[in-house]
Design an enzyme around this catalytic site. Sequence first.
Site: not given
Length: 473
Positions: A443-445
């Site tokens: 999850d690139h968040r």
Amino acid sequence: MPDVGEGLTEAEILKWYVQPGDTVTDGQVVCEVETAKAAVELPIPFDGTVHELRFPEGTTVDVGEVIISVNVGGGAAPEAAAPEAADPVQAQAPAEAPAPVAKAEEPAAESAPEGRQPVLVGYGVAATSTKRRARKGAVVPGQASAAIQGELNGHGGVATAARPLAKPPVRKLAKDLGVDLATVTPTGPDGIITREDVHKAAAPAPTVPAPAPVAEAPAPAATPAAAPAPAAAAPALSADARETRVPIKGVRKATAAAMVGSAFTAPHVTEFVTFDITRTMKLVEELKSDKDMAGLRVNPLLLIAKAVLVAVRRNPEINAAWDEAAQEIVLKHYVNLGIAAATPRGLIVPNIKDAHAQTLPELSRSLSELVATAREGKTTPAAMQGGTFTITNVGVFGVDTGTPILNPGESAILAVGAIKLQPWVHKGKVKPRQVTTLALSFDHRLVDGELGSKFLADVAAILEEPKRLITWA
């Protein structure tokens, strides 16, 4: 039908273990149901004789519906009763009387302890008055509506007039959509609030419906097959037998909804690494004959799982979750290691609780138990909750790699590809070596490229030189 998971709204009856006329005892398993998470066996909480099975096998039933009624003998405990009514709506409601079929010759419930009334299987006992109900089909004026109102408000007693009338699944839907039932205008019979009423109150523009619970969400592009067949568990053949239509329900329905939600909520990034895993494969063979691993299953997945746990310890931020509501990143100081398992009912991801604290023999035992339970279809909802990191082994199907989708609520998932003998440059010469590819989706968040790359590189480095399982641990 009890809620055997967390917030589930329906379940399919897979198999009945009893029939009308059978004698049942407190704690006896009477049926097996499949929820959106797992297959679960339901026990009966009282003694008596089965009077009626309300739904056949293969039927999907809302939580709160009466699925079985039992006649109880004289002197039975108050738990030994289930409600019954003369029509379908009444059948959902625990009436004021304790007996499922209140025949004139049956003992009245006044002998039960004061303040306790039997309700649905799995719901325990509610505190309310205990009065004898009328014979089946003879509805006493005023009692039926009170009983219906009690069930629609989620308990066995009579609800107050101030509380809106709605079934438990409708209440769950309203909660998820943020709708106050007191503000909803009911259109159902007897002033009951329906799903349509809730949707209208939540979204004036019906073309943009609010998200429903996972167990209720239809899988995309499958509308013609989404409605379960009440009496047929087997796939339905079309007239010309050129197509087979399979109802989307249970685990497969929940998985589809969860994967769509994950794919369109978390921004996925996937990285790959291909490396020489020959030394790990040699260690696997050595451990098979090690006395400390006697009787335990040793395979590449065991050492890959151990490598992941060591890499998580070196990169703890990878083991986290994104809390959208609180706008916080939740760092987990434990690892509940999920292992994706393909079963006849669909893909499930049970997890090993506190895997980070287990020794190699303990981890081997946990993996074996997890796989065996999944194959038998006995994985419980609790075993699939609370995961923090997942491994999916696509290599067992001969697949080199893939781009896995995150398990909802987790920040990363590792796909393990097939281990194959390939030409590889080893010590300056091209030699046949065991090679594999790992793919890490994250999850690139909350996981940036640096963290994801460092974690993936650490896993590969450990498996390339397995002595790092000791030096890095």
